[in-house]
Motif scaffolding. Structure first.
Motif, PDB file in Angstrom:
ATOM      1  N   LEU A 578      34.785  17.762 100.653  1.00  0.00           N
ATOM      2  CA  LEU A 578      33.811  18.424 101.519  1.00  0.00           C
ATOM      3  C   LEU A 578      33.649  19.891 101.127  1.00  0.00           C
ATOM      4  CD1 LEU A 578      31.974  18.512 104.033  1.00  0.00           C
ATOM      5  CD2 LEU A 578      34.038  18.995 105.399  1.00  0.00           C
ATOM      6  N   LEU A 579      34.768  20.573 100.890  1.00  0.00           N
ATOM      7  CA  LEU A 579      34.704  21.984 100.508  1.00  0.00           C
ATOM      8  C   LEU A 579      34.028  22.155  99.152  1.00  0.00           C
ATOM      9  CD1 LEU A 579      38.235  23.239 101.662  1.00  0.00           C
ATOM     10  CD2 LEU A 579      36.014  23.747 102.707  1.00  0.00           C
ATOM     11  N   ARG A 580      34.340  21.256  98.216  1.00  0.00           N
ATOM     12  CA  ARG A 580      33.721  21.348  96.904  1.00  0.00           C
ATOM     13  C   ARG A 580      32.200  21.209  97.012  1.00  0.00           C
ATOM     14  NH1 ARG A 580      31.213  18.655  93.257  1.00  0.00           N
ATOM     15  NH2 ARG A 580      31.553  18.998  91.026  1.00  0.00           N
ATOM     16  N   ASP A 581      31.740  20.188  97.728  1.00  0.00           N
ATOM     17  CA  ASP A 581      30.302  19.969  97.877  1.00  0.00           C
ATOM     18  C   ASP A 581      29.642  21.151  98.587  1.00  0.00           C
ATOM     19  OD1 ASP A 581      30.627  17.547  96.637  1.00  0.00           O
ATOM     20  OD2 ASP A 581      30.606  16.368  98.491  1.00  0.00           O
ATOM     21  N   SER A 582      30.337  21.715  99.561  1.00  0.00           N
ATOM     22  CA  SER A 582      29.788  22.848 100.318  1.00  0.00           C
ATOM     23  C   SER A 582      29.676  24.096  99.447  1.00  0.00           C
ATOM     24  CB  SER A 582      30.659  23.131 101.543  1.00  0.00           C
ATOM     25  OG  SER A 582      30.686  22.025 102.426  1.00  0.00           O
ATOM     26  N   ILE A 583      30.666  24.308  98.579  1.00  0.00           N
ATOM     27  CA  ILE A 583      30.614  25.460  97.672  1.00  0.00           C
ATOM     28  C   ILE A 583      29.493  25.284  96.657  1.00  0.00           C
ATOM     29  CG2 ILE A 583      31.851  26.597  95.771  1.00  0.00           C
ATOM     30  CD1 ILE A 583      34.428  26.233  97.411  1.00  0.00           C
ATOM     31  N   CYS A 584      29.354  24.094  96.101  1.00  0.00           N
ATOM     32  CA  CYS A 584      28.307  23.838  95.102  1.00  0.00           C
ATOM     33  C   CYS A 584      26.910  24.006  95.696  1.00  0.00           C
ATOM     34  CB  CYS A 584      28.464  22.438  94.516  1.00  0.00           C
ATOM     35  SG  CYS A 584      29.888  22.256  93.416  1.00  0.00           S
TER      36      CYS A 584
END
Length: 681
Positions: A578-584
């Motif tokens: 979730l954090l990865r997708d949100s950062i991208c």
């Protein structure tokens, strides 16, 4: 003859007078007692007899004879006045034996206002004398935090040990840089001979600078000289003739022009959109640049057997060679290792060899190779040279680095979910641009999921007392304190690819269990950069920007990734995704505030400026530890910090080394209990 000089000087005064009126400026000498209140003028510092550069004498202390002179200090009064007769007698004395009597002046912001001796100053200015002896009283300005005032106070400190008053910089940190470039330690005094030699070099350079059009620029001669020295070095300048200096100044003119830009660096956070052109289509349109196979060199300071950093870049080289040669030979790459351990060649000579071998693109993969890269790039503008570093204001080369702090933030969030009430360890190598951002991002990730946890920072590769096996020594410092969850180095070396002491790990009974590993995907980075070169957007970006180009790409560009272990709980892995997708997508920002430093000081509500992130030299409030000062670093660490070190590490070279962690903090660490039952191998 003196009469003719006076008439000529008067013509210059009248011309200046008219020009000032046309510009709407005061046409007479400025007065210091109109600039400063009387109470400030009585608190001066006596500097004694000083050689004052004539170009820095700009006005008079009181009204006196201010209207007898135009703003350029040339005389305005009629030739038949007593004033004119005295001016002419001084002129005659100067021509016969030289004016020896000193003037009296006040200095404010390194500009001099004459109290006694205006006519002497006028005569010597007319004859372009380099300096005038003066008894000087310094008036310090009120400190208000502005860059102009801070630059002046940096000058005052510089003058204290150099007694050089003719060079000025627009940025406070430039005085420290000059001291370092000429081979002096911070605060080390200059001898009179060193002052004399530097003065000669400065005036030679100034003439070359003006001859190339320097008077049209907003930057100072000092700014230009520093840009020149960062390319060629001080020893090189000492050995050059005046004509050679003029030629070499012309070569680095874009570097000099860059100094007037605010800011000097254009940070590119994402690859250009036109890089998404299909590779097969691109190969048909531009199969080979110049009808030849494209050749790229990768120059490393170490070798992949001992350096995980070099190994990672070597994997990147292999990736691009495979990628661009899928449908025929399009790219040829060559690796040059151990640039600093080569007995036969210097780093600069290795770069020259790479050019002689036919390489039109050169990637230098260490900040330590930046000076050599810059010098070679100036001499070979036809070669595209890129250096792996951050925050470097140079026009002739481009730099590239990855926003690893994004992966560190996610790694910290994972660590926070697993730590319970325990502390977490963090190992870092050098206090350079970008690394402190990684430390803080990790700590912020921890803080987000576990506000009670504290992050204990140790330095592995840079510090003198770590020895050659710095990671093991620093890790033991943490495990001796009861810490088992540690974020360590990010890369394994070719000599030990099975080494699992990197990434976020749990140490259990002397063994490491990898939980999450940040990945530098240099292959993707090099692939994208070479595409830019092939489709000509690389050149277009250069012409469209007048600044230094720094590439600082992250997860959204695919050059940074975080690999999570199957041993992590499913809920933790879902959080990481979730954090990865949100950062991208730009929805999640690791530095969304408010942010507080260790002393409880509010740093920022929300940091968005990438340069601020890159140059961080403070630690988040939940971190126990310190950024090492210069004297704590080993020789490699010092060499790296000299080039791309954060401010705290560079500027505290002359300060006493602090203890890295307080005794109270050590006791706190020993009282921590481990929470690792659910993660046993």
């Amino acid at each position: 003859m003196p009469e003719e000089y006076y008439r000529d000087a008067k013509k210059k005064a009248q011309k200046e007078f008219r020009a000032c009126v046309m510009r709407g400026e005061h046409p007479y000498l400025p007065r210091l007692d109109e600039i400063l209140p009387p109470e400030q003028l009585v608190h001066g510092i006596d500097l004694g007899i000083v050689q004052v550069p004539t170009e820095l004498i700009v006005g008079s202390k009181t009204c006196g004879r201010t209207r007898a002179f135009a703003r350029n200090f040339m005389p305005l009064l009629d030739e038949h006045t007593e004033f004119a007769q005295k001016w002419q007698r001084l002129c005659e004395a100067h021509l016969e034996e030289g004016i020896r009597d000193s003037i009296t002046a006040f200095e404010y912001l390194n500009r001099f206002y004459v109290e006694e001796g205006n006519k002497r100053a006028s005569v010597l200015k007319y004859f372009n004398a380099a300096s005038i002896p003066a008894r000087v009283t310094r008036i310090l300005p009120v400190r208000n935090g502005s860059r102009e005032i801070e630059a002046y106070y940096a000058f005052v400190d510089f003058y204290r040990y150099s007694h050089v008053n003719f060079i000025e910089f627009s940025r406070p940190e430039s005085y420290h840089k000059l001291q370092k470039i000429i081979g002096k330690t911070p605060g080390e005094s200059w001898t009179q001979e060193e002052q004399r030699k530097f003065g000669t070099i400065y005036y030679y350079f100034r003439q070359a600078y003006y001859a190339n059009g320097g008077k049209k620029l907003n930057s100072t001669v000092g700014d230009a000289l520093l840009a020149y020295l960062q390319v060629y070095g001080y020893q090189d300048l000492k050995g050059r003739s005046e004509s050679d200096i003029k030629k070499s100044v012309a070569k680095v003119w874009e570097e000099i022009i860059l100094q007037q830009e605010e800011p000097t660096i254009d940070i590119q956070l994402n690859p250009q959109e036109n890089q998404k052109i299909d590779q097969k289509i691109l190969s048909k349109v531009l199969p080979k640049i110049g009808g030849k196979i494209l050749k790229a060199a990768f120059v490393h300071d170490k070798n992949p057997e001992i350096s995980g950093w070099t190994y990672g870049h070597e994997l990147g080289r292999r990736h691009v060679e495979e990628f661009f040669n899928q449908d025929g030979k399009e790219l040829e790459t060559t690796a040059y290792f151990d640039a600093f351990n080569n007995k036969n060649y210097t780093p600069e000579e290795i770069l020259e060899q790479a050019i002689a071998d036919g390489n039109s693109i050169i990637f230098t993969t260490s900040p330590r190779l930046l000076p050599a890269s810059l010098r070679v790039a100036v001499e070979h503008p036809e070669i595209k040279i890129l250096n792996c570093s951050l925050n470097t204001p140079h026009r002739y080369i481009r730099t590239y680095y990855a926003r690893m702090y994004e992966a560190k933030f996610i790694s910290g969030a994972i660590a926070g979910t697993l730590a319970g009430g325990d502390s977490i360890g963090y190992l870092c190598d050098y206090p350079i641009f970008g690394q402190v951002a990684g430390i803080n991002a990790f700590a912020l990730g921890v803080q987000m999921t576990n506000p009670r946890a504290r992050v204990y920072l140790e330095w592995s590769s840079a510090c003198i007392d770590c020895g050659q096996d710095g990671v093991a020594v620093a890790t033991k410092r943490l495990t001796d304190r009861g810490i088992r969850l540690i974020s360590s180095q990010d890369l394994a070396s070719l000599g030990n690819p099975a080494n699992n002491t990197f990434g976020l790990s749990l140490i259990f009974d002397g063994e490491y269990v990898n939980l999450a590993t940040p990945q530098w995907r240099w292959g993707r980075y090099y692939e994208s950069l070479i595409k830019q070169i092939r489709n000509r957007s690389f050149d277009t970006a250069y012409t469209e920007s007048g600044k230094a180009l720094n590439y600082y790409w992250g997860m959204s560009a695919g050059v940074v990734e975080l690999k999570c272990s199957e041993k992590l709980p499913d809920s933790t892995r879902r959080l990481a995704d979730l954090l990865r997708d949100s950062i991208c997508s730009g929805f999640c920002d690791p530095f969304r505030g408010p942010l507080y430093a260790q002393n409880g000081r509010l740093v920022e509500e929300h940091i968005t400026d990438p340069e601020f992130i890159i140059s961080m030299d403070w630690l988040n409030e939940n971190i126990v530890g310190e950024i090492p000062v210069y004297t704590e670093l080993d020789e490699t660490g010092k060499a790296t910090v000299d080039i791309v070190g954060v401010g705290h590490a560079r500027e505290n070279a002359d300060k006493k080394t602090p203890e890295r962690v307080s005794e109270t903090a050590r006791q706190d660490l020993n009282n921590n209990k481990s929470r690792e039952e659910n993660l046993n191998p």
